[in-house]
Design a protein around this motif. Structure first.
Motif, short mmCIF file in Angstrom:
data_model
loop_
_atom_site.label_atom_id
_atom_site.label_comp_id
_atom_site.label_asym_id
_atom_site.label_seq_id
_atom_site.Cartn_x
_atom_site.Cartn_y
_atom_site.Cartn_z
N ASN A 67 15.07 -20.65 -17.19
CA ASN A 67 15.38 -19.51 -18.05
C ASN A 67 14.09 -18.87 -18.58
O ASN A 67 13.35 -19.50 -19.34
CB ASN A 67 16.25 -19.98 -19.22
N GLN B 106 21.04 -24.49 -28.01
CA GLN B 106 21.72 -24.61 -26.71
C GLN B 106 21.33 -23.43 -25.85
O GLN B 106 21.37 -22.29 -26.29
CB GLN B 106 23.24 -24.66 -26.89
N TRP B 107 20.95 -23.72 -24.60
CA TRP B 107 20.42 -22.69 -23.72
C TRP B 107 21.06 -22.78 -22.33
O TRP B 107 21.39 -23.87 -21.87
CB TRP B 107 18.91 -22.89 -23.53
N PRO B 108 21.17 -21.63 -21.65
CA PRO B 108 21.41 -21.68 -20.21
C PRO B 108 20.08 -22.05 -19.55
O PRO B 108 19.08 -21.35 -19.72
CB PRO B 108 21.85 -20.25 -19.85
N ASN C 20 25.57 -16.70 -23.86
CA ASN C 20 24.24 -16.17 -23.53
C ASN C 20 24.29 -15.26 -22.30
O ASN C 20 23.55 -15.42 -21.32
CB ASN C 20 23.24 -17.31 -23.29
N TYR D 1 24.07 -25.35 -18.61
CA TYR D 1 23.74 -25.26 -20.03
C TYR D 1 23.34 -26.64 -20.56
O TYR D 1 23.72 -27.66 -19.99
CB TYR D 1 24.95 -24.77 -20.84
#
Length: 259
Positions: free
Chosen positions: A69, A98-100, A153, A214
């Motif tokens: 990302n 929290q991220w992709p 996201n 994720y």
């Protein structure tokens, strides 16, 4: 003995434009590039490559889950960690959200007739010789793509999907492209006598399918070591339509009766 500045501004790495990818999807002869003819100048969409800092490289390599990302990499580039080798027994965990984390492409397939944008028409039923028509865009058209399902996201996921689709296809892609009114192409189509001629124009797009991963991202400091720990990893199938910028697909037909 050890200080941590989670988002202190470090010197940013420059975003370097990569060489245009090699075109891998064969474009049929009915599809024409109108970049020079388009009366609406679409902005050029490139694929910037964000160069990770030395610290970011170290952190990415420590993760058991692949991190691609660009927004997360940019944030890590702006992170500084000051430590000392005498910080034995020191332990800290910082939650980064929290991220992709990455997107894995499964299929990149073109649809040359994604959206109809124009029809040029001529009635030559009263004529005794062929009549020549060519493409003239009657009204400005905005062609939009997008994800086929809601995900968290959204913009970051779209960005990763477009990067992969451009790498795989070699085509100029954008989630929004505009065909200006009055755009013309000199290609001639003959309407036979006693017939009606229809020249349909379509905006093409690619259908990008794959899987986005994720995870909850933690920065762990343990003694003199720094690492990224990913928890609660989930994956989700996703697809998107991404228009091909400044391209038009043409379909000509002649008929004895109105269509």
């Amino acid at each position: 003995m050890l200080s941590f500045l989670p988002f202190a501004k470090a010197e940013k790495q420059q975003e370097k434009a990569e060489q245009p990818p090699k075109q891998t999807i064969s474009v049929p002869s009915s599809v024409m590039n109108i970049a020079k003819d388009n009366t609406y100048p679409n902005p050029h969409v490139d694929m910037p490559r964000l160069e990770p800092s030395d610290l970011t490289k170290e952190l990415i390599e420590s993760s058991k889950v692949k991190i691609e990302n660009p927004d997360l990499i940019r944030m890590l580039n702006e992170t500084t960690v000051n430590s000392t080798p005498f910080a034995l027994g020191y332990r800290a965990i910082v939650y980064l959200g929290q991220w992709p984390l990455n997107y894995e492409s499964v299929e990149t397939a073109p649809n040359w007739e994604y959206q109809k944008i124009n029809t040029n028409y001529f009635d030559n039923r009263g004529g005794n010789s062929p009549y020549q028509i060519h493409y003239v865009q009657e009204a400005q058209k905005i062609i939009r793509g997008g994800l086929t399902a809601k995900v968290a996201n959204t913009e970051e996921v779209k960005n990763m999907m477009m990067i992969k689709a451009m790498q795989k296809s070699g085509l100029p892609l954008s989630f929004e492209t505009i065909i200006g009114g009055g755009t013309k192409k000199d290609q001639i189509y003959n309407v036979p006598p006693k017939m009606l001629g229809y020249l349909h124009a379509y905006a093409p797009a690619v259908n990008e399918k794959g899987k986005v991963t994720y995870g909850e991202v933690y920065l762990m400091l343990k003694g003199g070591k720094k690492m990224i720990v990913i928890k609660n990893v989930t994956s989700q199938g996703i697809s998107a339509w991404i228009p091909i910028q400044d391209h038009v697909s043409f379909g000509f037909m002649a008929s004895e009766h109105p269509r």
